[in-house]
Design a protein around this motif. Structure first.
Motif, PDB file in Angstrom:
ATOM      1  N   TYR A 195       0.833  -1.201   0.000  1.00  0.00           N
ATOM      2  CA  TYR A 195       0.000   0.000   0.000  1.00  0.00           C
ATOM      3  C   TYR A 195       0.869   1.253   0.000  1.00  0.00           C
ATOM      4  CZ  TYR A 195      -3.518   3.406   1.478  1.00  0.00           C
ATOM      5  OH  TYR A 195      -4.346   4.511   1.550  1.00  0.00           O
ATOM      6  N   GLY A 196       1.842   1.299   0.881  1.00  0.00           N
ATOM      7  CA  GLY A 196       2.709   2.477   0.964  1.00  0.00           C
ATOM      8  C   GLY A 196       3.548   2.677  -0.275  1.00  0.00           C
TER       9      GLY A 196
ATOM     10  N   TRP B 182       1.427   4.354  -2.955  1.00  0.00           N
ATOM     11  CA  TRP B 182       1.183   5.762  -2.638  1.00  0.00           C
ATOM     12  C   TRP B 182       2.436   6.595  -2.926  1.00  0.00           C
ATOM     13  CZ3 TRP B 182      -3.250   8.217  -0.687  1.00  0.00           C
ATOM     14  CH2 TRP B 182      -3.077   9.551  -0.323  1.00  0.00           C
TER      15      TRP B 182
ATOM     16  N   GLU C 158       3.023   9.638  -5.646  1.00  0.00           N
ATOM     17  CA  GLU C 158       3.511  10.965  -5.288  1.00  0.00           C
ATOM     18  C   GLU C 158       4.603  11.428  -6.257  1.00  0.00           C
ATOM     19  OE1 GLU C 158       3.033  11.448  -0.491  1.00  0.00           O
ATOM     20  OE2 GLU C 158       4.709  10.241  -1.221  1.00  0.00           O
TER      21      GLU C 158
ATOM     22  N   GLY D 257      -3.710   1.397  -2.661  1.00  0.00           N
ATOM     23  CA  GLY D 257      -2.872   2.579  -2.495  1.00  0.00           C
ATOM     24  C   GLY D 257      -2.996   3.532  -3.664  1.00  0.00           C
ATOM     25  N   LEU D 258      -3.012   3.002  -4.887  1.00  0.00           N
ATOM     26  CA  LEU D 258      -3.200   3.846  -6.062  1.00  0.00           C
ATOM     27  C   LEU D 258      -4.592   4.462  -6.080  1.00  0.00           C
ATOM     28  CD1 LEU D 258      -1.527   1.667  -8.862  1.00  0.00           C
ATOM     29  CD2 LEU D 258      -0.582   3.687  -7.735  1.00  0.00           C
TER      30      LEU D 258
ATOM     31  N   ASP E  69      -6.611   5.096  -3.562  1.00  0.00           N
ATOM     32  CA  ASP E  69      -6.764   6.119  -2.530  1.00  0.00           C
ATOM     33  C   ASP E  69      -6.049   7.406  -2.935  1.00  0.00           C
ATOM     34  OD1 ASP E  69      -8.241   4.338  -1.102  1.00  0.00           O
ATOM     35  OD2 ASP E  69      -6.781   4.040   0.511  1.00  0.00           O
ATOM     36  N   TYR E  70      -4.877   7.255  -3.556  1.00  0.00           N
ATOM     37  CA  TYR E  70      -4.179   8.466  -4.020  1.00  0.00           C
ATOM     38  C   TYR E  70      -5.030   9.196  -5.064  1.00  0.00           C
ATOM     39  CZ  TYR E  70      -0.665  11.679  -5.646  1.00  0.00           C
ATOM     40  OH  TYR E  70       0.008  12.850  -5.972  1.00  0.00           O
TER      41      TYR E  70
ATOM     42  N   GLN F  42      -7.912  11.098  -3.567  1.00  0.00           N
ATOM     43  CA  GLN F  42      -7.540  12.301  -2.825  1.00  0.00           C
ATOM     44  C   GLN F  42      -6.863  13.359  -3.694  1.00  0.00           C
ATOM     45  OE1 GLN F  42      -5.678  11.639   1.005  1.00  0.00           O
ATOM     46  NE2 GLN F  42      -6.630   9.615   1.193  1.00  0.00           N
TER      47      GLN F  42
ATOM     48  N   PRO G 288       0.576   7.304   4.681  1.00  0.00           N
ATOM     49  CA  PRO G 288      -0.192   7.588   3.460  1.00  0.00           C
ATOM     50  C   PRO G 288      -1.674   7.336   3.664  1.00  0.00           C
ATOM     51  CG  PRO G 288       0.852   5.443   3.301  1.00  0.00           C
ATOM     52  CD  PRO G 288       1.318   6.038   4.597  1.00  0.00           C
ATOM     53  N   GLY G 289      -2.470   7.865   2.754  1.00  0.00           N
ATOM     54  CA  GLY G 289      -3.900   7.594   2.780  1.00  0.00           C
ATOM     55  C   GLY G 289      -4.706   8.672   3.471  1.00  0.00           C
TER      56      GLY G 289
END
Length: 717
Positions: free
Chosen positions: A73-74, A77, A81, A143-144, A146-147, A150, A716-717
């Motif tokens: 997950y991290g 993210w 970034e 993770g992707l 959620d990014y 947001q 993240p998240g």
């Protein structure tokens, strides 16, 4: 009369307004219909992940999680970034939407997606993946997603999210065969031409049909055991040559999981784990190899072209009409494209007849699990067991570990072909005798393990030159049906020359070899220089002057000699051909072109090479040495201001060292920076000066070293 005329004008105006509105509506529909036509996938149920990201002073993310899935997950993210732009291009390609995002060039990927059946393979294999791997991939996908949720302003294509686990798997399936040359076969057949023959021996500089790394891609890899290094340290150099930006550009990361996954290395966009680098006890580097893993079949078809003959009976083609969604400016338009398949694989109609192709690993996704198991291997036995899965269809592996083992594997999933056919050319498709369905076992892969000279290396060359003379594999021991390449790059000639001396290969000597900028007279460069110097210049003063300067060249592009700029440009002209297996260019034309470039931009033939050769990114603009097919690899594009701006060659470089007690330390560098597509970031190009100067930054693999640098963890998240 006037009233009638007024009413006519009024009607006409209303008609034009209606027509204009209709046209505007059609234009608006052309702009908006594509995302509305897409079925949005359903995301997996949301999970909670316990993970932190800490960036070191160069912006490299260190991902720490309780479980491997937390790390996944991290990782997603952090990568978003730094390069959300390219990640979206990768996932558009596995949805058949590259054309909608990138236009006609992207549509080629949409066709390839269908030809490889990557989505169907991913859908079939996803439920079969081990639970730990599925958990990792689902965490990466979330993770992707959620990014994206947001940061909606950064989303380039509506309805692209949520990304699914199947999307991640499809990316591996789609990308894999292009690393061993599928594009070399698909492109000509799609254009109605015959593909080149494959993997044949060639003399330096001659015309060849040997499949070699195209578009000047390549890599170097070195491993030296502690007993040869002189100081007891076992060393590994990871030196992949990839484009500096885009879907196959490296992104560096360090991961630590409470479940024992500790790794430092680099990955491509779309991968949920590093693809090369090291853990605490072992590491590996990859270089592209090009064994003959793709076969072309000539089909016998019926009069209607609807069926092909196989073992005396007619078999109907599978046929499907694709409606490609292709962007033209602001509009996305539907473009029809028909694809056909035979039992062999994708089929093509050309003026020379109908053909089908079959390639190793077709319809498989085993590489997704294999790379994960390699990451988590703790010793050579576990690592080799992961290799034996044969999920990674083709790429060389150079290995080293804390126990002092080194190895070279010419990794390839060799089809079990019947003898007696010209497998390098076109084989008959009307008999099942040529329709291979099995593969040679992993034990058939050419491999050198702990060779007596204490070192192994590869530079996209034949596996029969991987260490010192007398200890190499013998070509005669391998069946011709394997299609093993025989080509020698300049880089391979050079490492053979530089490491021939029997003395210790210590750190300094190894790095001098890796950053060597020389050219061997024994390889294609020697043939090319002879052709250039053999051009009759009796009636051309410019060519005569160029030849006179070229005769003074010292066969190295270190930026010291006055002939370096001229030699580099001429080497660049030659390498574009030999890498594709094409004949060397016409030497007079090459001289005329290079002389004209130098005269028009510099008004001289001998400008300082440091002024020409540049690494440019944003406001950063630094000089570099090295050149095409040098161990210090640097490939460029000519710029309007007369410079040579690098875009490929040495990319992510890592030096890994295990001391005599088995403790690991590493250093790395890359051409630009971690925030590869974030121009406003301080890490957009903060490694360029180090990279150009052949210097390193530390890889803070130990958490204590990272903490000492003062990075601040965030969630993240």
């Amino acid at each position: 009369m006037l009233g009638c005329r007024t009413r006519e004008i009024d009607v006409a105006r209303r008609g034009w307004r209606w027509a204009g509105g209709a046209v505007a509506g059609l234009l608006l529909a052309a702009m908006l219909w594509e995302p509305l036509s897409v079925a949005q996938p359903e995301a997996a149920p949301r999970q909670s992940y316990d993970v932190t990201i800490t960036r070191d002073r160069y912006g490299v993310p260190h991902i720490v999680g309780r479980r491997d899935a937390d790390v996944g997950y991290g990782l997603a993210w952090a990568h978003a970034e730094d390069d959300f732009t390219t990640l979206q291009e990768v996932f558009a390609s596995v949805r058949g939407r590259s054309g909608a995002l990138l236009g006609p060039e992207g549509a080629k990927l949409d066709v390839a997606l269908e030809l490889t059946r990557a989505r169907a393979v991913a859908t079939r294999d996803w439920p079969k993946l081990p639970a730990d791997l599925r958990a990792l991939i689902l965490a990466y996908a979330q993770g992707l997603n959620d990014y994206a949720a947001q940061h909606p302003a950064e989303v380039r294509l509506r309805q692209l999210f949520p990304v699914t686990g199947e999307d991640v798997v499809a990316g591996f399936v789609l990308r894999s065969p292009f690393f061993f040359g599928l594009d070399r076969v698909l492109a000509p057949l799609s254009e109605g031409r015959l593909p080149p023959r494959d993997a044949e021996p060639v003399k330096p500089g001659e015309s060849s049909t040997d499949t070699r790394p195209v578009e000047m891609k390549g890599s170097n890899a070195f491993a030296v055991t502690g007993r040869r290094s002189g100081d007891g340290v076992t060393r590994l150099i990871v030196n992949s040559h990839q484009p500096w930006t885009g879907p196959v550009a490296w992104w560096e990361v360090v991961v630590h999981s409470g479940e024992g996954w500790d790794f430092a290395g680099a990955l491509f966009p779309g991968a949920p784990y590093p693809l090369l680098g090291h853990n605490r006890t072992l590491g590996w580097a990859n270089t592209v190899n090009r064994p003959d893993l793709i076969d072309v079949y000539r089909l016998t078809v019926n009069g209607a072209g609807s069926a092909y003959r196989l073992d005396g009976r007619w078999v109907a083609f599978e046929s499907k009409m694709l409606w490609l969604k292709v962007r033209f400016g602001p509009f996305v338009l539907p473009v029809p494209h028909r694809v056909k398949r035979s039992i062999h694989g994708p089929a093509f109609e050309t003026p020379q007849g109908q053909f089908a192709i079959r390639y190793a690993g077709q319809g498989e996704s085993g590489n997704v699990e294999q790379y994960y198991r390699l990451n988590r291997a703790r010793d050579f036995a576990e690592w080799r067991a992961a290799m034996a899965k044969q999920g990674v269809v083709a790429t060389n592996f150079v290995y080293a570990d804390a126990a002092g083992h080194i190895a070279f594997f010419y990794n390839a999933k060799f089809p079990d072909r019947a003898p007696g056919y010209d497998w390098r050319g076109i084989v008959p498709g009307d008999t099942s005798k040529t329709l291979w369905t099995r593969y040679r076992p992993f034990t058939a892969v050419p491999a050198l393990i702990d060779p007596v000279p204490g070192w192994v290396a590869n530079s996209n060359n034949t596996p029969f030159v991987a260490t010192a003379a007398g200890s190499n594999l013998r070509r005669a021991d391998f069946a011709p049906e394997l299609g093993i390449e025989t080509y020698m790059t300049n880089r391979a000639w050079r490492f053979g020359e530089l490491l021939a001396d029997p003395g210790p290969i210590d750190r300094d000597r190894l790095l001098r070899t890796k950053f060597d900028k020389g050219y061997s007279r024994s390889g294609w460069a020697g043939v090319w220089m002879a052709k250039l110097l053999g051009v009759d210049a009796a009636r051309d003063g410019d060519i005569a002057a160029a030849q006179a300067l070229l005769r003074t060249w010292d066969w190295t592009l270190d930026g010291i000699g006055s002939a370096d700029s001229l030699a580099a440009l001429l080497i660049g002209e030659g390498v574009r051909k030999v890498y594709r297996g094409d004949p060397l260019p016409e030497p007079r034309a090459a001289l005329v072109d290079v002389v004209a470039f130098l005269r028009s931009n510099w008004q001289r033939l001998d400008p300082p090479y440091a002024e020409l050769a540049r690494v440019r990114r944003g406001k950063s603009d630094v000089s570099i040495s090295g050149g095409p097919d040098a161990l210090r690899a640097y490939y460029w594009r000519r710029t309007p201001d007369g410079r040579l701006a690098g875009f490929n060659g040495d990319s992510f470089i890592m030096l890994v060292e295990w001391d005599p007690d088995g403790r690991v330390r590493s250093q790395s560098v890359q051409p630009f920076g971690s925030a590869i597509e974030r121009p406003k970031s301080v890490h957009y190009a903060d490694q360029s000066r180090l990279f150009a100067a052949e210097k390193w930054k530390p890889v803070l693999f130990d958490a204590r070293d990272l903490a000492a640098q003062g990075g601040t963890p965030y969630r993240p998240g």
